[in-house]
Enzyme design. Structure first.
Site, PDB file in Angstrom:
ATOM      1  N   LYS A 146      35.196  71.338  31.205  1.00  0.00           N
ATOM      2  CA  LYS A 146      34.109  71.543  31.932  1.00  0.00           C
ATOM      3  C   LYS A 146      33.671  73.191  31.735  1.00  0.00           C
ATOM      4  CE  LYS A 146      33.430  69.188  35.566  1.00  0.00           C
ATOM      5  NZ  LYS A 146      32.109  68.103  35.686  1.00  0.00           N
ATOM      6  N   ARG A 203      34.068  71.831  41.659  1.00  0.00           N
ATOM      7  CA  ARG A 203      34.480  70.628  40.766  1.00  0.00           C
ATOM      8  C   ARG A 203      35.886  71.116  40.150  1.00  0.00           C
ATOM      9  NH1 ARG A 203      28.974  70.036  39.410  1.00  0.00           N
ATOM     10  NH2 ARG A 203      28.093  67.926  39.782  1.00  0.00           N
ATOM     11  N   GLY A 227      36.926  61.369  36.986  1.00  0.00           N
ATOM     12  CA  GLY A 227      36.949  60.675  38.419  1.00  0.00           C
ATOM     13  C   GLY A 227      38.400  60.809  39.181  1.00  0.00           C
ATOM     14  N   MET A 284      40.116  63.569  39.674  1.00  0.00           N
ATOM     15  CA  MET A 284      40.238  64.516  40.692  1.00  0.00           C
ATOM     16  C   MET A 284      38.955  64.565  41.459  1.00  0.00           C
ATOM     17  SD  MET A 284      42.435  67.415  38.592  1.00  0.00           S
ATOM     18  CE  MET A 284      41.311  67.170  37.391  1.00  0.00           C
ATOM     19  N   ARG A 314      29.687  67.937  26.734  1.00  0.00           N
ATOM     20  CA  ARG A 314      31.086  67.763  26.168  1.00  0.00           C
ATOM     21  C   ARG A 314      31.040  66.704  25.149  1.00  0.00           C
ATOM     22  NH1 ARG A 314      33.437  64.213  31.501  1.00  0.00           N
ATOM     23  NH2 ARG A 314      32.020  62.428  31.119  1.00  0.00           N
ATOM     24  N   HIS A 322      59.171  36.415  16.310  1.00  0.00           N
ATOM     25  CA  HIS A 322      58.675  35.531  14.802  1.00  0.00           C
ATOM     26  C   HIS A 322      57.171  35.570  15.021  1.00  0.00           C
ATOM     27  CE1 HIS A 322      57.538  31.752  12.878  1.00  0.00           C
ATOM     28  NE2 HIS A 322      58.405  32.194  11.799  1.00  0.00           N
ATOM     29  N   SER A 381      63.599  54.268   0.242  1.00  0.00           N
ATOM     30  CA  SER A 381      62.641  53.975   1.150  1.00  0.00           C
ATOM     31  C   SER A 381      62.997  53.827   2.634  1.00  0.00           C
ATOM     32  CB  SER A 381      62.098  52.456   0.835  1.00  0.00           C
ATOM     33  OG  SER A 381      61.162  52.034   1.755  1.00  0.00           O
ATOM     34  N   CYS A 394      59.138  52.368   4.792  1.00  0.00           N
ATOM     35  CA  CYS A 394      58.506  50.980   4.797  1.00  0.00           C
ATOM     36  C   CYS A 394      58.592  50.360   6.216  1.00  0.00           C
ATOM     37  CB  CYS A 394      59.059  50.083   3.916  1.00  0.00           C
ATOM     38  SG  CYS A 394      60.932  50.062   4.021  1.00  0.00           S
ATOM     39  N   TYR A 403      54.965  58.252  -0.299  1.00  0.00           N
ATOM     40  CA  TYR A 403      53.959  57.237   0.019  1.00  0.00           C
ATOM     41  C   TYR A 403      54.568  56.984   1.315  1.00  0.00           C
ATOM     42  CZ  TYR A 403      57.471  53.826  -1.253  1.00  0.00           C
ATOM     43  OH  TYR A 403      58.511  52.865  -1.365  1.00  0.00           O
TER      44      TYR A 403
END
Lengths: 895, 895
Positions: free
Chosen positions: B23, B93, B102, B104, B337, B457, B779, B847, B867
């Site tokens: 802020k 603030r 909200g 603090m 912001r 499962h 892999s 993987c 990959y």
């Protein structure tokens, strides 16, 4: 391959074992120090490799070199190979770098045929001798080279004896043997379709190739696997001129050790037979005579032999195993090698050779191995008795706790306890043991179980208490109700005497004589020498004063692993532990914890008292809590049965029991885990339920403060298990350090204590630097570290596939027995380096079972651990291995 | 700390977020680009740290700097703080680096007391306004600073309204508010024992300290934990001159976004209220008006505001969230912001901003995150509908498979299937699912289970098929018999409509509107851009043609993991699989294997056809065989019951069934494992029972050859799982390569295939160089690698302690969701380096489920993988993350 393929004996020496094999190198050495060795030569092991690389073809140039070497032998002896008047005969023998007795093939009397036979007779052998040699040669050669089994010849020969109505070979005369030779030749031709090769050179070439081939016969492969001999080194071939111990009464043959291989006593030990060949001694047809008789029979030869023995011992600086032949009053040495020996003999010979100035103390230490000491430390079955009577084990289980034991079979622990108190020697036989059996196990000479691996309850407890144990003998069927067991058709009733060998896993249905351990004299001397050399300290794994005391007597310098949960499994504590786990309120839980604190503090007091001045590493609770509860399966069965019963009878009493059991089942189900090894245990438990370790810390410090006030020096090292992330350690350690500091402040006493951790999770090793910020010491828990690094659950792997793996050479050895240096070892090395990078001089030890394994101990030395810890009975072995590691390192630096 | 503690707004800028908070930095930036910001200053976050380091004491020198800054504001505005004639009033603030809305505390109207009140009235505020401001200030200040709860004041105020017979605050007049202020002051004194502080400077000092203190209030701590905001960064304090939106009808206040945060449309979006303070907008007493109304009501102000909005967007190059106040016809900006937005909005805004020339394509790619795309790819619950009606979930389970779904609750798979075929939308609700449920799962909109984790499962299957799933909702009790479930007191019967959100784990007992996924337009553009930047390839985990097709549509470039065992779990194969496992003879086993080969070859044909020209990594069978058999527990219960029944009735029929079940139980018992995760599975199975993988290799090559002949380009990569030692790989690979070579030779076809391995065992990573001698690709199976590196059984850890661990900050995140880079990542890095050291250019991929997690993908990019592979619905997220990784790397190199 343009190198020399054939070495005359005078061209080699004892250091050329890789190239000439053990036998060839020693024949060369003996030749060169002037001993009477029949001349010959060795074809190198490289040729064997060449043979296999070359699709099993003998290199073409080999025979030229062989011919040159034979010419040298001929010149030396003044005989000719294949000469009809005075033939040179040869033996062809295998000989690899490592002794593989009887595994490969040998051919004697090579060079015999119808012609040379005559020359043999002409030169001092009578006809009977000559035909005897001939028929033996045909049989051996056919068996080895031509793939015509020996048994067929034996059958033919047997039939011949039967036909003549005699029993012994010696009852056959020259004519019989001549006829037998001819029959053999005809038989070979009928089998192979070709005449038996009569050309001596062809015989020689075929024999050489057969020896190479025999390197890969089935029994040789199996033997190498068992003895961990590499497959690729190959065998040499020794070709040597024949001498005969069976040419008359001035001939003979024998074997001898320069010292007694059984006791180590420094006196010639062996036996011989006059007018005999080597195989007659082995075959046992005639009983050999003790070597001492030779002194009376032929003092000159005896003196010469004793001098040769002394010369060889002086030369090789070790006890020698000798083979000799006397041919017509002349002594020939056919073989010498370092003699195999029992554990007690190994120790005695090593120590006495130092006293005799023959070897150094360092050499003595290197000459004894762990298995030797293990024999010394435990009772063992008398080998001679068993071998003489050909007594065989009825089955074999796992060698779960070393040593032999003998006693009356009993089938429950109360009976074992009762009979033992009445002075009986008992053997506890159980399907498997559980914590309720501990009193019966302690009362027994040994333990035999039908199920469970080397980490089963029976095995762990037995090793802990030094009681011999055979576990997982799956062939025995225990019938508790009828108080008997059945094994391979034999029935053993309660009270029948049985003998087990926990070092081999064997079970004998007989009372066998045991040889008591002997740890006096030379053993003590050797251990002292070990302590002079070793850098590694040796601690023990012990959970009670008795084991701690035993370990100190064996030389332990501290406790490396005191497993606190063992204390909770004892009969009087288990119910309190269960109350704690199943507590419905915090108050109930606290009450149970307080009771446990009192008993556990007493346990620690006992241990600290014994360990006065020595460090004691105490591991906080490690197993998952469900291990302290009844088995899920049993409960499930019970509840199912009770449900049906309650449904059918509707009785209130049953309903009450059912509800109780249902509640317990639900609790057990709630705690059940898919993979308990990797579940809620160790420090994870301490983070989720901090009460138990706080209690344990209070009991440790409580005991320490009490004893410190009495002047006992207490050095507790509190170990937090199963840390994988530094934050786990930080959380638990911070909490417990507060407890410790407060107690010490309140007591006004000073106790030197440390907090540290197990390194048993791969991630802990990988982040050792972070962990060493908090940990004041590391102790490698290599059992779990091996499990997780390999992804092997030991309980499953050892039964299901690890055997296969070792057999199929997927793994060189069982990694739970010897540290896997490539994988697990890499993590250990990294953890030591990075841990010490963070905390200079960080104390590092090992408390997994590898701490008692010599090759693992060498590795621990190499990576710079401060100590190894092992079970009390392994302490001497660890001291020895630690010394050997230090000496080897020193020698490597020098070299 | 001698540095500057206080920054005037004009001294700061937007880059100073660390020091000034979000802020404060934005207020400074707006000030410096000439926007109308009420003057003020920011106390740095360092002072907050100083406050906590200094035992919660405000540094003594701070107030001097504050006084200087206030003086500057006074000079700027021509007002004096505490001045009775024209007082400067301040707001105080919090403002940390990351937005914590909200969480603090804030104090407005600071500086008011009996004297300054008069000045406020004198300068244009009327009396009612002034006393309203005063009573609000007293309440806020007391609540925040003096620990006197707001609620007490609200009660007093409510009583006053009641006494006067009115309902709204606005019905109270100046006198009422004056009386209320006096009552408040007296109340505070009675509570605290001291008069309310009237000195403005004292008020200011106390307020600043209170803001620092509020950094560690409970809700702020919880919020930070949830949002993963570090605890140690602290908050800044913004002190700003007050402007009032409630001084009359030429005043007002509002909030707005420069673009629609819900759709991304480029038009001003927001709302405002005239004659109101910010809290009135939030409180919802009066309904705010859409911002477009302002254009009619005050075109000049609206125009100014639109220009400011454009200026800020142009300046920040992002959509802005703005707060403004109009005081007496003058516009003030109170906050700006970057605005939060939905997934669809994020994508649209990013793409359109590129088209507008505002940002680069790279910036656009960096501005969207995985959660945004996830919203786009799955149906989601309409947030606005739910928020407006304050609809709460009835319980929360695990977010097991993303997306929202709605349908009629059904309790078994057959019913689900039947109703779905009849055109109904159904939700399958089960205690837990098993392989028999797959057809019902496929027929359902979503799946809800009471038990099981994210790897259960239900979860695995649902993710595989892209079906939303909430698993392990432990608060629901499924009563299958009565076809209902109960959750927190609510009863849901079959046919009742429920809604689940598989992205959050929430269950709603209502029919909620769902927003369909939208993957057209800007999404496609963004994905194209991602593909321009990324280096990592993206593959998918898929076991069937449907998923493969789906993944290709999402941009998958191959299959990284085809789990072959899933194929065996399907209803028509499971019986054959069981026959194979339980086969009593080799012939039976071979017969079953042949049947499996036929069906599996068909499966591969389907997949290869879809994947034409793209590589397909097929993992050979991995799970332990007992997973294909019935559960041990159920069998045990069944057998126990049958035993009793057989005993009681003696019926032959029962005995037959009993014997059958007993045999099965015995088989299941024989295969039971203590820790199946680390038992006989993966390549271990293939070494002990080579038949299965031979069959699989035949079916893979069979399918490949068949399709290759039809001109389909097939690139199978056969993956051998669970390798820990190179010899395991060598043994299996050699055997299978022989099979493959023989088949190809027989077929006369050429298929490019590779053999490789998973790296999922720590030892495999540690010995990667050895393994790469054989493996043609690696892999990383990071699920198992994480399990073993941590020693965590995921199935146990997630239910039993991992939640605790994350909450207690033992672990920063769940390592099964984001790769643990320190531990597991170290092994991966090492394996890539040493693997490629052995085999140049070794193809490396991942993987495990981490392949779809953005932070893990960044790491995969960093260590040079080729990959990542993830479930079809994660493919776009992976493409995005891969692009972000590449862009970030490029930018880091430039910087």
């Amino acid at each position: 391959m343009s190198e020399k393929r054939v070495y005359l004996f005078r061209e080699g020496n004892a250091t050329m074992r890789d190239l000439l094999g053990g036998k060839g190198a020693n024949l060369a050495e003996m030749t060169n120090i002037g001993l009477p060795v029949p001349p010959g030569f060795t074809i190198t092991t490289d040729v064997c490799t060449e043979y296999y690389d070359n699709n099993r073809q003998v290199p073409s140039a080999l025979m030229d070199e062989v011919r040159q070497a034979v010419a040298d032998v001929e010149k030396n002896l003044g005989k000719k190979f294949g000469d009809a008047s005075d033939p040179l005969l040869l033996s062809v023998r295998s000989g690899s770098k490592f002794s593989m007795p009887g595994m490969m093939d040998t051919i004697l009397n090579l060079g015999l045929n119808a012609e040379t036979l005559k020359g043999l007779v002409a030169n001092g052998g009578d006809e009977r001798f000559a035909y005897d040699a001939y028929r033996r040669f045909i049989m051996m050669f056919s068996d080895v080279v031509l793939d015509v089994s020996k048994h067929s010849f034996e059958e033919l020969f047997g039939a011949r004896k039967k036909a003549k109505g005699v029993k012994l070979d010696t009852d056959l005369d020259a004519a019989d043997l001549k006829a037998a030779s001819e029959e053999f030749l005809a038989f070979v031709e009928s089998k192979t379709g070709e005449p038996f090769p009569s050309d001596p050179w062809k015989q020689l070439e075929l024999a050489i190739e057969a020896v190479f081939r025999s390197w890969n016969n089935d029994r040789a492969i199996v033997y190498r696997r068992t003895e961990k001999i590499p497959d690729e080194i190959g065998t040499a071939v020794n070709v040597q001129s024949m001498v005969f111990g069976n040419m008359g009464d001035d001939c003979g043959t024998g074997v001898a050790f320069t010292r007694d291989p059984s006791t180590g006593e420094n006196s010639l030990y062996g036996e011989y037979l006059m007018n005999a060949q080597g195989e007659d001694v082995v075959a046992g047809v005639r009983t050999p005579v003790p070597i001492s008789e030779l002194e009376k029979q032929n003092p000159a030869i005896y003196k010469e032999f004793v001098e040769i023995g002394n010369k060889l011992e002086g030369h090789y600086k070790d006890m020698q195993d000798l083979e000799f032949t006397i041919e017509k009053g002349r002594l020939f040495m056919l073989q010498c090698r370092n003699g195999k020996r029992t554990g007690p003999a190994a120790v005695r010979i090593a120590v006495e050779m130092v006293e005799e100035g023959l070897i150094t103390k360092e050499q003595a230490v290197l000459r004894v191995n762990g298995a030797h000491l293990d024999q010394l430390l435990h009772p063992r079955i008398d080998d001679v008795y068993v071998t003489d009577r050909n007594i065989l084990p009825v089955t074999k289980g796992l060698a779960a706790s070393p040593g032999a034991a003998m006693g009356k079979a009993v089938f429950d622990s109360d009976t074992a306890d009762r009979l033992a108190n009445a002075g009986e020697k008992v053997m506890l036989v159980r399907e498997e043991t559980n914590p309720d059996d501990v009193h019966g196990m302690l009362a027994s000479q040994g333990i035999l179980t039908a199920r469970g691996g080397k980490t089963s309850h029976a095995a762990v407890v037995a090793r802990g208490f030094g009681i011999p144990c055979v576990a997982g003998a799956e062939e025995i069927e225990v019938d508790l109700k009828n108080r008997k067991f059945v094994v391979n058709g034999h029935e053993v009733n309660e009270g029948d005497i049985i003998t087990i060998d926990g070092s081999t896993g064997e079970l004998f249905l007989a009372q066998l004589p045991l040889i008591a351990p002997d740890v006096s004299g030379t053993f003590g001397t050797l251990m002292e020498w070990c302590d002079e050399y070793r850098r590694l300290k040796v601690r023990t794994n012990a959970d009670n004063p008795r084991d701690s005391q035993q370990a100190i007597e064996f030389g332990a310098e501290g406790i490396g692993l005191c497993r606190t949960e063992h204390m909770f499994f004892e009969a009087d504590r288990l119910p309190i532990m269960r109350d704690m786990i199943l507590a419905k309120s915090d108050a109930q839980r606290q009450a149970a914890l307080q009771k446990l604190e009192v008993v556990q503090q007493k346990d620690f007091e006992g241990i600290f008292e014994v360990m006065d001045g020595k460090p004691v590493t105490i591991r906080l609770i490690d197993p998952p809590l469900h291990e302290f509860l009844p088995s899920h399966e049993e409960l499930l069965k019970e509840v199912t049965e009770l449900e049906i019963a309650a449904h059918m009878t509707g009785g209130e009493a049953i309903k009450t029991v059912l509800e109780e059991k249902q509640t317990l089942l639900k609790a057990v189900e709630g705690m059940k885990e898919f993979n308990p090894m990797m579940g809620l245990r160790g420090c994870r438990l301490s983070i989720v339920f901090p009460g138990i370790v706080e209690m344990q810390t209070r009991s440790i410090l409580g005991a320490a403060i009490k004893l410190a006030k009495r002047g006992v020096k207490v050095l507790p090292e509190i170990m937090i298990p199963l840390v994988g992330h530094v934050n786990e350690l930080r959380a638990v350690q911070t909490q417990l350090e507060n407890v410790a500091k407060e107690m010490l402040a309140d007591s006004g006493t000073n106790v030197e204590y440390m907090f540290g951790t197990m390194i048993e999770i791969p991630r802990a090793a990988l982040t050792a630097a972070e962990i060493a910020e908090y940990a004041e010491f590391f102790s490698f828990g290599t059992n779990d570290l091996t499990q997780m690094t390999f992804g092997f659950s030991r309980d499953d792997a050892e039964g299901k596939f690890l055997g296969d793996y070792v057999e199929k050479k997927i793994l060189p050895t069982n990694p739970f027995e010897s540290i896997d240096q490539t994988g697990v070892g890499r993590l250990m090395r990294l953890a030591v380096e990075e841990g010490r990078g963070q905390r200079k001089g960080l104390k590092c030890g090992i408390c997994g079972e590898h701490g008692g394994d010599p090759s693992s101990i060498y590795f621990c030395h190499e990576i710079g651990l401060d100590y190894v810890s092992c079970s009390p009975f392994r302490v001497p072995i660890a001291r020895l291995a630690a010394a050997q590691a230090a000496i080897n390192e020193k020698q490597a630096v020098k070299a």
